[in-house]
Design a protein around this motif. Structure first.
Motif, PDB file in Angstrom:
ATOM      1  N   SER A   1       0.880  -1.167   0.000  1.00  0.00           N
ATOM      2  CA  SER A   1       0.000   0.000   0.000  1.00  0.00           C
ATOM      3  C   SER A   1       0.911   1.209   0.000  1.00  0.00           C
ATOM      4  CB  SER A   1      -0.872   0.041   1.259  1.00  0.00           C
ATOM      5  OG  SER A   1      -1.709  -1.093   1.298  1.00  0.00           O
ATOM      6  N   VAL A   2       0.635   2.159  -0.900  1.00  0.00           N
ATOM      7  CA  VAL A   2       1.422   3.394  -0.918  1.00  0.00           C
ATOM      8  C   VAL A   2       0.565   4.489  -0.299  1.00  0.00           C
ATOM      9  CG1 VAL A   2       2.693   5.040  -2.325  1.00  0.00           C
ATOM     10  CG2 VAL A   2       2.551   2.646  -3.029  1.00  0.00           C
ATOM     11  N   LEU A   3       1.065   5.062   0.793  1.00  0.00           N
ATOM     12  CA  LEU A   3       0.333   6.141   1.450  1.00  0.00           C
ATOM     13  C   LEU A   3       0.920   7.485   1.041  1.00  0.00           C
ATOM     14  CD1 LEU A   3      -0.214   4.954   5.135  1.00  0.00           C
ATOM     15  CD2 LEU A   3      -1.408   4.290   3.055  1.00  0.00           C
ATOM     16  N   HIS A   4       0.027   8.470   0.932  1.00  0.00           N
ATOM     17  CA  HIS A   4       0.489   9.820   0.652  1.00  0.00           C
ATOM     18  C   HIS A   4      -0.459  10.806   1.325  1.00  0.00           C
ATOM     19  CE1 HIS A   4       2.190  13.247  -1.243  1.00  0.00           C
ATOM     20  NE2 HIS A   4       1.079  13.512  -1.933  1.00  0.00           N
ATOM     21  N   GLU A   5       0.105  11.655   2.155  1.00  0.00           N
ATOM     22  CA  GLU A   5      -0.671  12.662   2.882  1.00  0.00           C
ATOM     23  C   GLU A   5      -1.899  12.076   3.540  1.00  0.00           C
ATOM     24  OE1 GLU A   5      -1.272  15.865   0.156  1.00  0.00           O
ATOM     25  OE2 GLU A   5       0.760  16.617   0.454  1.00  0.00           O
ATOM     26  N   GLY A   6      -1.707  10.942   4.209  1.00  0.00           N
ATOM     27  CA  GLY A   6      -2.788  10.365   4.991  1.00  0.00           C
ATOM     28  C   GLY A   6      -3.818   9.599   4.190  1.00  0.00           C
ATOM     29  N   ARG A   7      -3.556   9.369   2.892  1.00  0.00           N
ATOM     30  CA  ARG A   7      -4.516   8.612   2.089  1.00  0.00           C
ATOM     31  C   ARG A   7      -3.808   7.460   1.402  1.00  0.00           C
ATOM     32  NH1 ARG A   7      -6.374  13.828   0.478  1.00  0.00           N
ATOM     33  NH2 ARG A   7      -8.489  14.226   1.232  1.00  0.00           N
ATOM     34  N   THR A   8      -4.602   6.439   0.993  1.00  0.00           N
ATOM     35  CA  THR A   8      -4.017   5.367   0.194  1.00  0.00           C
ATOM     36  C   THR A   8      -3.963   5.831  -1.256  1.00  0.00           C
ATOM     37  OG1 THR A   8      -5.121   3.835   1.654  1.00  0.00           O
ATOM     38  CG2 THR A   8      -4.154   2.925  -0.336  1.00  0.00           C
ATOM     39  N   LEU A   9      -2.740   5.829  -1.763  1.00  0.00           N
ATOM     40  CA  LEU A   9      -2.571   6.299  -3.149  1.00  0.00           C
ATOM     41  C   LEU A   9      -2.670   5.119  -4.098  1.00  0.00           C
ATOM     42  CD1 LEU A   9      -1.757   9.013  -4.482  1.00  0.00           C
ATOM     43  CD2 LEU A   9       0.570   8.131  -4.532  1.00  0.00           C
ATOM     44  N   PHE A  10      -2.193   3.963  -3.654  1.00  0.00           N
ATOM     45  CA  PHE A  10      -2.086   2.824  -4.550  1.00  0.00           C
ATOM     46  C   PHE A  10      -2.085   1.548  -3.740  1.00  0.00           C
ATOM     47  CE2 PHE A  10       0.647  -0.427  -6.381  1.00  0.00           C
ATOM     48  CZ  PHE A  10       0.144  -0.564  -7.662  1.00  0.00           C
ATOM     49  N   GLU A  11      -2.718   0.496  -4.276  1.00  0.00           N
ATOM     50  CA  GLU A  11      -2.607  -0.826  -3.681  1.00  0.00           C
ATOM     51  C   GLU A  11      -2.314  -1.814  -4.799  1.00  0.00           C
ATOM     52  OE1 GLU A  11      -5.911  -2.052  -1.349  1.00  0.00           O
ATOM     53  OE2 GLU A  11      -5.194  -1.035   0.433  1.00  0.00           O
ATOM     54  N   GLY A  12      -1.412  -2.753  -4.539  1.00  0.00           N
ATOM     55  CA  GLY A  12      -1.094  -3.739  -5.563  1.00  0.00           C
ATOM     56  C   GLY A  12       0.286  -4.296  -5.320  1.00  0.00           C
ATOM     57  N   SER A  13       0.875  -4.908  -6.354  1.00  0.00           N
ATOM     58  CA  SER A  13       2.205  -5.492  -6.184  1.00  0.00           C
ATOM     59  C   SER A  13       3.251  -4.386  -6.271  1.00  0.00           C
ATOM     60  CB  SER A  13       2.480  -6.540  -7.245  1.00  0.00           C
ATOM     61  OG  SER A  13       2.716  -5.872  -8.477  1.00  0.00           O
ATOM     62  N   MET A  14       4.412  -4.708  -5.746  1.00  0.00           N
ATOM     63  CA  MET A  14       5.495  -3.724  -5.771  1.00  0.00           C
ATOM     64  C   MET A  14       5.890  -3.383  -7.198  1.00  0.00           C
ATOM     65  SD  MET A  14       7.232  -1.964  -3.606  1.00  0.00           S
ATOM     66  CE  MET A  14       8.178  -0.620  -4.280  1.00  0.00           C
ATOM     67  N   ALA A  15       5.853  -4.388  -8.052  1.00  0.00           N
ATOM     68  CA  ALA A  15       6.250  -4.159  -9.453  1.00  0.00           C
ATOM     69  C   ALA A  15       5.294  -3.179 -10.107  1.00  0.00           C
ATOM     70  CB  ALA A  15       6.262  -5.490 -10.206  1.00  0.00           C
ATOM     71  N   GLU A  16       3.985  -3.327  -9.824  1.00  0.00           N
ATOM     72  CA  GLU A  16       3.006  -2.398 -10.383  1.00  0.00           C
ATOM     73  C   GLU A  16       3.212  -0.998  -9.815  1.00  0.00           C
ATOM     74  OE1 GLU A  16      -0.539  -5.733 -10.812  1.00  0.00           O
ATOM     75  OE2 GLU A  16      -0.577  -4.241  -9.210  1.00  0.00           O
ATOM     76  N   ALA A  17       3.520  -0.972  -8.507  1.00  0.00           N
ATOM     77  CA  ALA A  17       3.716   0.321  -7.867  1.00  0.00           C
ATOM     78  C   ALA A  17       4.842   1.093  -8.524  1.00  0.00           C
ATOM     79  CB  ALA A  17       4.005   0.139  -6.377  1.00  0.00           C
ATOM     80  N   ARG A  18       5.891   0.353  -8.875  1.00  0.00           N
ATOM     81  CA  ARG A  18       7.036   1.020  -9.510  1.00  0.00           C
ATOM     82  C   ARG A  18       6.651   1.621 -10.848  1.00  0.00           C
ATOM     83  NH1 ARG A  18      12.051   0.066  -7.161  1.00  0.00           N
ATOM     84  NH2 ARG A  18      12.245  -1.837  -5.922  1.00  0.00           N
ATOM     85  N   GLY A  19       5.608   1.035 -11.482  1.00  0.00           N
ATOM     86  CA  GLY A  19       5.218   1.537 -12.799  1.00  0.00           C
ATOM     87  C   GLY A  19       4.115   2.568 -12.734  1.00  0.00           C
ATOM     88  N   ASN A  20       3.557   2.799 -11.543  1.00  0.00           N
ATOM     89  CA  ASN A  20       2.414   3.705 -11.437  1.00  0.00           C
ATOM     90  C   ASN A  20       2.878   5.160 -11.458  1.00  0.00           C
ATOM     91  OD1 ASN A  20       0.514   5.454  -9.816  1.00  0.00           O
ATOM     92  ND2 ASN A  20      -0.737   3.605 -10.012  1.00  0.00           N
TER      93      ASN A  20
END
Lengths: 365, 246, 550
Positions: free
Chosen positions: B217-236
């Motif tokens: 889960s990628v958090l940003h300013e108190g919100r969830t920005l992204f959920e998924g695999s790390m590989a997907e996160a790197r491409g988001n």
């Protein structure tokens, strides 16, 4: 557990004192005899040592500093004085002065509970602990700790002092209670009573030292030290520290009450000055000077400071407060863990003098 | 895969400052969930709320999908099976390594009295086994305060492990560790996976997270920005924008 | 006896003054307008050998006192005073003459005329003298030029009012301009009204008493209610009840205000002592047990300033409380800085040890002062503008010395708030209070901030000592009583909020002052402690918690 050596040393010295008190007090050794006031003084100092251990159990053990242990000390003392007055009345049928001043024709009826020695002892063991429980429960439950807790305990004993200063509280007001007739059948103020009480006090210190060390070495003692180090962390491990602290707190209060019970017959009077916040602060000072956490430091501090006080208040009364204040500042600034630090320090200095000096490390607080 | 912990519409604030805003989050049994995000994203605050250190203004936290954690204090949550390793190594420095573990190992969760008087022998076997796992057997009698930073981290992980938590929360477990120590920790985490355990790792070291986590889960300013695999996160693109790219 | 002699001497002098006034009148010839008195008959009565005639004449004078013109009054007063001074000469035919210093005159016409050789100077009897005194006073009420004379006359009449005409006070009041004399007349009227046989007069008097709410009035009314003569008439009884209720209401308002005022002044002193404590506690996590001793030092410095002024600039001595302000602040602050540098900063992160260290410092300071100044209370020369006060309502008295303490605390609050909000030092103090490590990282010298804040807190406490020097006993141990109350203020108010500290100080000051009269000082302390323990259950961070992460 550090300081094993000093524990055995202290236990040995206390045992020696326990043997010597009757021998020297009654002059059983040819050419060697202690005057009665010296026996009495030794007994009083032992009571202070017990009191200091009570504070150290909480402070050194769990990092909780009480500045109000005079309250429990006085509680035990008042209970004991009530019993002694009742037995004096049984023997002489003379009412104590403070009751006459208050216009009472006799003791309030509930004082009869103090007629029985076992019942009084039970009260000393239970009532101060109950008071400690009530106060500790509300304080620890709302996470009052550190300096906050210390000052609130001080406020508590201060309030109790104001209460006992009043004549209509019924315990002799500012004159206190005095006029004890006999202690365990021995005439009050006599040599036999003095030796008995001093020996009992010494035995109590010895027992508390051995018992306390065992307690601190147990898992309970480790949990207390964990509270001292990092109480929130212990809670995240699933320990409700409230009950651990309360248990130690009540035990500490009982110990102080026992000290008070033994102290009052030796001085022959009790008055609200025992509740003066200054006395409670001084107890902490004894512990700080002797060294915290190992109980032997508490004994050392209580004995040293009180002997010095007895001597100086007679020899140079105006000097004593200055000496005490400077002693506190010296210890607090230079010897963070009291006089017991001196030993570690001297060891460190010796090592430093050696060619391959070890890296210097500040002592743990 | 059942849900171990679920956070719904969570808002946490201190005074005027909102640390977490309307956040939803969940972690499942048998998985390792990574939580990443820039400083101030609310990662540690999230763990604080899960363990009862902070109280949310709004929202619910459910353990096992049914147990509302709101009325439980941190002690009750620990006993319910939530274990946490803190960002700053929190061990009892005055106690030995062994004693630290002795306190962390709970044999009688329902009775403090029985716990205090439990014979030391009853705890010896599990502690010895755990010392092997975290590699501190040789230092068992040493005061925890004298350990190196990495050793303290492992000791604390050991303390959490010995609690046998259902939900294991790790706040920056490899911060300040050497590469070798990090690899050691990653291996340790792999061994910790269990069907009845959910692991949440808050970490800045992205390679480490990729190595251990099934999902992030990628958090940003108190919100969830992204959920998924790390590989997907790197491409988001968004994730790159707020976090990775900088 | 000496007092009595002095009083009669005073009356003699008053008589002489009037005597002189009469002389003026005589010399200016006087105006014989429409005579209320039958002067000749009156003189005849006074000169009569029959005691009853004399008394009759005097009673007549008394009865006529309110009715006559100014000239008549002056004439009558002159005659009365001459009579009592044995300066009335009576001829054998009943003609009267006055022996004035300037010569003898005819008593009726005031024209110069020698008294016959066989005239006698009658001596007023004891009873006559009593009436004469009333006549003298009754006339003076109307004709005396000086307000003090008239006031004296009214008081004399109020003391001996039997036989005095009922309308005298009312008539005098109508023509009276001096407020004090008018007040005395009204009081006399009320007093007279209470004992008047006339129900309406009684009712009016009771209503008037009801309008003046003092504890004394309430007692007076209560004693009247016990009087069967008053209870008999239902109208009077009802009026009494109403008046008592009214007086009690205003007394209660006054008492409540007094309570508030005393609480405010107690709270002000507490605030001065607690503000520094709270700032230091917030900043360094340290409770300074020597804070009370800083108050004590402040008071001693104030005393030293007073003594120095007395020795070198005696004309300035009344202003010593103001001259002392900067001296006290700087000197006590300097003591605080020395304490911080020598002791406190070495104990950073060891708050419990700091507690003991500051206790040792307080012990040291108390004994240093004891050795240098002695243990007795200091004798301050309270300046005139700080003594006394003004009555506001009921028995509520605004005393200047308490007002001084309150005003002082307000100024200190404003100054502290300004320091914290407007200056760099204040910004740094707030920054270090919130996050010491972070403040240190961005370049704030935390050590210097600690030192400055500690000095400031000490200086503030010293000013507290200055403010309470006109109120409290100043001796070496005066500070010990403050620390526990001050800490209660910090607990109650929370850390890091000066406003919370002020609120808590007022609250505790009010509780202490408010409970004391009903349950005693001890109960006040017990209740305050219990309340604080309860409050901690409910709000562990105090009334106004500081914001931020902890």
């Amino acid at each position: 557990m550090k300081g094993e050596g000093s524990t055995w040393l202290a236990a040995g010295l206390l045992s020696l004192l326990l043997v010597l008190l009757p021998l020297l007090g009654f002059g059983l050794l040819p050419g060697l005899a202690l005057p009665i006031y010296a026996v009495n003084l030794a007994g009083q100092v032992m009571c202070f040592a017990l009191l200091a251990m009570a504070v150290d159990l909480m402070w050194g053990g769990a990092g909780v500093l009480s500045l109000g242990h005079g309250l429990f000390f006085a509680f035990g003392g008042y209970l004991c004085a009530m019993h002694l007055l009742r037995s004096a009345y049984a023997a002489t049928h003379k009412l104590p002065d403070f009751l006459l001043f208050m216009g009472h024709g006799g003791f309030p009826s509930w004082w009869r509970l103090a007629d029985s020695a076992p019942l009084t002892l039970l009260a000393v063991l239970v009532l101060p602990a109950l008071l400690a429980f009530a106060f500790g429960y509300v304080s620890f439950r709302s996470r009052v700790n550190g300096v906050y807790f210390s000052i609130i305990t001080q406020a508590l004993t201060y309030t109790a002092m104001l209460l006992m200063f009043r004549n209509d509280t019924g315990f002799g007001g500012n004159n206190g209670m005095t006029g004890f007739h006999a202690i365990a059948g021995l005439p009050a103020g006599g040599l036999a009573a003095a030796v008995l009480l001093a020996s009992l006090s010494t035995a109590a210190v010895l027992a508390a030292l051995l018992g306390g060390r065992a307690l601190l070495a147990s898992r309970f003692g480790r949990l207390l030290r964990a509270i001292r180090d990092d109480e929130p962390r212990l809670r995240f491990l699933g320990y409700d520290t409230l009950w651990l602290k309360l248990a130690a707190w009540c035990a500490s209060a009982t110990l102080a009450a026992i000290a008070g019970m033994l102290y009052v017959p030796q001085v022959g009077i009790i008055n609200p000055s025992l509740l003066d916040p200054t006395l409670s602060l001084e107890i902490a000072v004894w512990v700080a000077i002797g060294g915290r956490g190992g109980l032997t430091g508490a004994i050392l501090g209580a004995v040293l400071v009180n002997v010095l006080k007895f001597w100086l208040s007679a020899a140079a009364p105006t000097l004593w407060p200055f000496v005490l204040a400077l002693l506190v500042l010296l210890v607090v600034l230079a010897l963070p863990n009291g006089l017991l630090d001196l030993r570690n320090r001297s060891r460190a200095w010796l090592l430093e003098l050696a060619p391959a000096s070890l890296p210097r490390r500040r002592p743990a607080r | 895969m059942s849900t171990a912990i679920a956070v719904e519409a969570l808002t946490v604030g201190f005074g005027d400052f909102i640390a977490i805003r309307d956040l939803s989050f969940h972690a499942d049994y048998g998985t390792v969930r990574g939580v990443i995000g820039p400083n101030g994203a609310g990662k540690t605050t999230l763990l604080d709320v899960l363990t009862g250190k902070s109280r949310p203004r709004r929202g619910r936290v459910l353990l096992d999908g049914t147990i509302d954690l709101a009325p439980l204090d941190e002690v009750a949550r620990a006993l319910a099976g939530i274990g946490r390793k803190f960002q700053k190594p929190s061990v009892f420095e005055a106690l030995s390594v062994w004693d630290n573990l002795d306190l962390a190992l709970r044999l009688h969760r329902r009775s403090l009295l029985r716990e205090v008087f439990a014979p030391a022998a009853a705890k010896a076997a599990p502690i010895a086994a755990l010392l092997e796992t975290i590699g501190l057997t040789a230092l068992r009698d040493q005061a925890a305060g004298t350990l190196s930073h990495g050793q303290k981290q492992w000791l604390e992980i050991g303390m959490v492990l010995v609690q046998e938590p259902k939900l294991l929360l790790l706040d920056e477990p490899v911060a300040g560790m050497s590469e070798e120590e990090t690899a050691h920790t990653a291996a340790l985490l792999h061994r910790l996976r269990a069907p009845g355990r959910s692991i949440v790792v808050v970490e800045h070291d992205m390679d480490f997270v990729e190595q251990v986590a099934d999902a992030v889960s990628v958090l940003h300013e108190g919100r969830t920005l992204f959920e998924g695999s790390m590989a997907e996160a790197r491409g988001n693109a968004q994730v790159i924008e707020v976090y990775i790219g900088r | 006896m000496i007092g009595g002699a002095a009083a009669s001497l005073r009356i003699c002098r008053l008589g002489l003054v009037i005597w002189g006034a009469l002389m003026c009148l005589v010399l200016s010839g006087g105006r014989a307008d429409a005579a209320a008195y039958d002067r000749a008959r009156l003189i005849g009565q006074l000169c009569s050998a029959e005691a009853s005639d004399v008394l009759h004449g005097l009673n007549g004078m008394l009865a006529e006192a309110p009715g006559g013109s100014l000239a008549d009054g002056r004439w009558a007063l002159g005659v009365a005073q001459a009579f009592s001074a044995k300066a009335l000469r009576c001829g054998p035919d009943g003609h009267g003459f006055l022996a004035l210093p300037s010569g003898e005159v005819d008593a009726v016409s005031l024209a110069p005329a020698a008294a016959p050789a066989d005239s006698r100077a009658p001596l007023p009897s004891l009873r006559a003298r009593r009436v004469l005194e009333q006549v003298d006073a009754a006339l003076r009420v109307f004709v005396a030029a000086k307000a003090a004379d008239r006031l004296d006359a009214v008081r004399t009449l109020a003391r001996h009012s039997e036989g005095v005409p009922a309308n005298l006070a009312q008539t005098a009041l109508a023509g009276e301009h001096d407020p004090e004399v008018a007040r005395a007349l009204r009081a006399w009227l009320v007093e007279a009204g209470l004992h008047a046989p006339d129900v309406a007069a009684r009712l009016a008097a009771i209503a008037a008493l009801g309008g003046d709410a003092r504890a004394q009035t309430a007692n007076q009314l209560m004693s009247l209610r016990a009087d069967p003569a008053y209870a008999a008439d239902p109208r009077v009884a009802a009026a009494l009840d109403a008046a008592i209720a009214h007086v009690r209401f205003w007394l209660r308002i006054g008492d409540a205000l007094s309570l508030l005022y005393n609480g405010l002044s107690a709270g002000s002193v507490l605030f001065m002592s607690a503000a520094g404590l709270a700032i230091i506690f917030g900043l360094m996590g340290v409770i300074n047990l020597a804070q009370g001793e800083f108050i004590m030092i402040g008071a001693y410095v104030t005393f030293s300033v007073q003594q120095t002024l007395g020795a070198f600039a005696p004309s300035w001595i009344a202003w010593y409380p103001l001259v002392a302000v900067p001296v006290v602040f700087l000197l006590t602050g300097a003591v605080g800085v020395v304490v911080e540098v020598a002791v406190i900063r070495h104990l950073y992160r060891r708050p419990l040890m700091t507690l003991l260290a500051t206790w040792a410092i307080s012990l040291l300071l108390i004994n240093l002062v004891r050795v240098t100044f002695g243990t007795q209370n200091l004798q301050f020369r309270t300046p005139p503008y700080l003594t006394g006060g003004v009555r506001v309502v009921g028995d509520f008295l605004v005393t200047w010395n308490h007002l001084f303490a309150i005003g002082f605390a307000l100024l200190a609050f404003a100054a502290t708030q300004a320091l914290l909000r407007l200056t760099d030092l204040g910004l740094f103090i707030r920054a270090v209070t919130q996050n010491r490590a972070m403040a240190g990282c961005v370049g704030v010298s935390t050590r210097r901030i600690d030192m400055a804040a500690f000095g400031f807190g000490a200086g503030l406490a010293g000013l507290g000592g200055l403010a309470l020097s006109p109120i409290y006993n100043v001796n070496p141990t005066m500070g010990t009583g403050f620390i526990i109350d001050s800490f209660m203020v910090v607990v109650l108010g929370g850390v890091g909020s000066l406003f919370g500290t002020a609120l808590a100080a007022l609250g505790i000051g009010l509780v202490n002052v408010g409970i004391e009269p009903f349950y005693g000082a001890v109960a006040a302390k017990v209740i305050a402690l219990l309340m604080i323990i309860l409050l901690i259950q409910w709000r562990p961070e105090g009334l106004i918690p500081a914001l931020g992460r902890r």
